[in-house]
Design a protein around this motif. Sequence first.
Motif, PDB file in Angstrom:
ATOM      1  N   ARG A 245       5.949 -15.014  13.287  1.00  0.00           N
ATOM      2  CA  ARG A 245       4.712 -14.386  12.816  1.00  0.00           C
ATOM      3  C   ARG A 245       3.790 -14.251  14.019  1.00  0.00           C
ATOM      4  N   TYR A 246       3.339 -13.029  14.277  1.00  0.00           N
ATOM      5  CA  TYR A 246       2.460 -12.812  15.424  1.00  0.00           C
ATOM      6  C   TYR A 246       1.033 -12.505  15.030  1.00  0.00           C
ATOM      7  N   GLY A 247       0.755 -12.501  13.750  1.00  0.00           N
ATOM      8  CA  GLY A 247      -0.618 -12.318  13.340  1.00  0.00           C
ATOM      9  C   GLY A 247      -0.773 -12.166  11.845  1.00  0.00           C
ATOM     10  N   ILE A 248      -1.994 -12.387  11.408  1.00  0.00           N
ATOM     11  CA  ILE A 248      -2.371 -12.192  10.007  1.00  0.00           C
ATOM     12  C   ILE A 248      -3.614 -11.309  10.011  1.00  0.00           C
ATOM     13  N   VAL A 249      -3.568 -10.256   9.209  1.00  0.00           N
ATOM     14  CA  VAL A 249      -4.724  -9.380   9.077  1.00  0.00           C
ATOM     15  C   VAL A 249      -5.321  -9.615   7.698  1.00  0.00           C
ATOM     16  N   PRO A 250      -6.587 -10.042   7.643  1.00  0.00           N
ATOM     17  CA  PRO A 250      -7.218 -10.302   6.348  1.00  0.00           C
ATOM     18  C   PRO A 250      -7.402  -9.011   5.543  1.00  0.00           C
ATOM     19  N   ALA A 251      -7.227  -9.126   4.249  1.00  0.00           N
ATOM     20  CA  ALA A 251      -7.477  -8.015   3.317  1.00  0.00           C
ATOM     21  C   ALA A 251      -6.799  -6.725   3.768  1.00  0.00           C
ATOM     22  N   TYR A 252      -5.562  -6.826   4.217  1.00  0.00           N
ATOM     23  CA  TYR A 252      -4.845  -5.688   4.788  1.00  0.00           C
ATOM     24  C   TYR A 252      -4.379  -4.680   3.749  1.00  0.00           C
ATOM     25  N   ALA A 253      -3.851  -5.179   2.627  1.00  0.00           N
ATOM     26  CA  ALA A 253      -3.287  -4.262   1.631  1.00  0.00           C
ATOM     27  C   ALA A 253      -3.552  -4.796   0.229  1.00  0.00           C
ATOM     28  N   GLY A 254      -3.576  -3.869  -0.702  1.00  0.00           N
ATOM     29  CA  GLY A 254      -3.772  -4.251  -2.089  1.00  0.00           C
ATOM     30  C   GLY A 254      -2.477  -4.707  -2.737  1.00  0.00           C
ATOM     31  N   SER A 255      -2.566  -5.780  -3.499  1.00  0.00           N
ATOM     32  CA  SER A 255      -1.428  -6.201  -4.317  1.00  0.00           C
ATOM     33  C   SER A 255      -1.313  -5.189  -5.460  1.00  0.00           C
ATOM     34  N   PRO A 256      -0.251  -5.246  -6.254  1.00  0.00           N
ATOM     35  CA  PRO A 256      -0.118  -4.270  -7.336  1.00  0.00           C
ATOM     36  C   PRO A 256      -1.331  -4.189  -8.269  1.00  0.00           C
TER      37      PRO A 256
ATOM     38  N   LEU B 211      17.615   2.575  -7.694  1.00  0.00           N
ATOM     39  CA  LEU B 211      16.656   2.113  -6.690  1.00  0.00           C
ATOM     40  C   LEU B 211      15.240   2.145  -7.254  1.00  0.00           C
ATOM     41  N   ALA B 212      14.936   3.172  -8.044  1.00  0.00           N
ATOM     42  CA  ALA B 212      13.616   3.266  -8.675  1.00  0.00           C
ATOM     43  C   ALA B 212      13.402   2.102  -9.637  1.00  0.00           C
ATOM     44  N   ALA B 213      14.420   1.760 -10.409  1.00  0.00           N
ATOM     45  CA  ALA B 213      14.299   0.630 -11.342  1.00  0.00           C
ATOM     46  C   ALA B 213      14.038  -0.670 -10.579  1.00  0.00           C
ATOM     47  N   LEU B 214      14.707  -0.853  -9.445  1.00  0.00           N
ATOM     48  CA  LEU B 214      14.484  -2.038  -8.617  1.00  0.00           C
ATOM     49  C   LEU B 214      13.060  -2.065  -8.080  1.00  0.00           C
ATOM     50  N   LEU B 215      12.569  -0.934  -7.612  1.00  0.00           N
ATOM     51  CA  LEU B 215      11.211  -0.851  -7.077  1.00  0.00           C
ATOM     52  C   LEU B 215      10.177  -1.118  -8.170  1.00  0.00           C
ATOM     53  N   VAL B 216      10.383  -0.575  -9.348  1.00  0.00           N
ATOM     54  CA  VAL B 216       9.465  -0.827 -10.473  1.00  0.00           C
ATOM     55  C   VAL B 216       9.459  -2.311 -10.808  1.00  0.00           C
ATOM     56  N   ASP B 217      10.632  -2.952 -10.814  1.00  0.00           N
ATOM     57  CA  ASP B 217      10.698  -4.389 -11.093  1.00  0.00           C
ATOM     58  C   ASP B 217       9.900  -5.175 -10.057  1.00  0.00           C
ATOM     59  N   ALA B 218      10.026  -4.798  -8.794  1.00  0.00           N
ATOM     60  CA  ALA B 218       9.295  -5.504  -7.731  1.00  0.00           C
ATOM     61  C   ALA B 218       7.789  -5.381  -7.921  1.00  0.00           C
ATOM     62  N   VAL B 219       7.320  -4.177  -8.205  1.00  0.00           N
ATOM     63  CA  VAL B 219       5.883  -3.962  -8.398  1.00  0.00           C
ATOM     64  C   VAL B 219       5.408  -4.688  -9.655  1.00  0.00           C
ATOM     65  N   ASP B 220       6.182  -4.598 -10.732  1.00  0.00           N
ATOM     66  CA  ASP B 220       5.819  -5.294 -11.974  1.00  0.00           C
ATOM     67  C   ASP B 220       5.734  -6.803 -11.776  1.00  0.00           C
ATOM     68  N   ASP B 221       6.534  -7.322 -10.842  1.00  0.00           N
ATOM     69  CA  ASP B 221       6.545  -8.761 -10.574  1.00  0.00           C
ATOM     70  C   ASP B 221       5.464  -9.160  -9.568  1.00  0.00           C
ATOM     71  N   GLY B 222       4.668  -8.195  -9.095  1.00  0.00           N
ATOM     72  CA  GLY B 222       3.555  -8.518  -8.209  1.00  0.00           C
ATOM     73  C   GLY B 222       3.848  -8.396  -6.731  1.00  0.00           C
ATOM     74  N   ALA B 223       5.031  -7.882  -6.370  1.00  0.00           N
ATOM     75  CA  ALA B 223       5.352  -7.748  -4.947  1.00  0.00           C
ATOM     76  C   ALA B 223       4.471  -6.681  -4.310  1.00  0.00           C
ATOM     77  N   SER B 224       3.981  -7.006  -3.130  1.00  0.00           N
ATOM     78  CA  SER B 224       3.153  -6.067  -2.390  1.00  0.00           C
ATOM     79  C   SER B 224       4.067  -5.205  -1.525  1.00  0.00           C
TER      80      SER B 224
END
Length: 176
Positions: free
Chosen positions: A146-157, A19-32
């Motif tokens: 989709r019920y809303g969009i919040v600008p600048a909500y979270a940082g990408s990797p 699971l850790a390897a999968l999570l690292v792959d997601a972050v390395d690929d730019g997933a937020s």
Amino acid sequence: MHAIDRLSAGEFDDGVKELAALLVDAVDDGASVGFLAPFDHEAAAAWWRAQAPAVADGRLMVWVSRDDARINASVSLALAAKPNARHRAEIVKLMVHREARGRGLSRALLAIAEQAALEAGADLLLLDTETGSTAEHVYLTGGWTRYGIVPAYAGSPDGTLRDCSFFYKRLTAGSA
């Protein structure tokens, strides 16, 4: 059809490394997915290990898909803990390894999580994802609202603040 299994508490503990390897792959690929780069395997494993009590007591359900005995995709369903929120749950950490994309794993994992939510008495699901992401497309075309969009909500990797789309889905028998 994809072989997708819900992890028991023991299987979860045994699967933390994958699971850790999968999570690292997601972050390395730019997933937020809540983490900033650089994000190493040790940090990912620590995050997953911290989820073990919730998996053990059923507050967090984790499903995985395997390819050649390696976890290549996962989704989690977090049941609400508040007494007035037991009708809802949250989809968290839907991830598909870069090498396994395009096989319908996201939709298959979501369908299983949605059915499990209904079985647990939760007929309202919530989630959030980066606006404009591939994941957002999966939800927009999968019956989510989709019920809303919040600008600048979270940082990408890379730390860049990104807009976030918030979704819900009402479930009924036969809809999951």
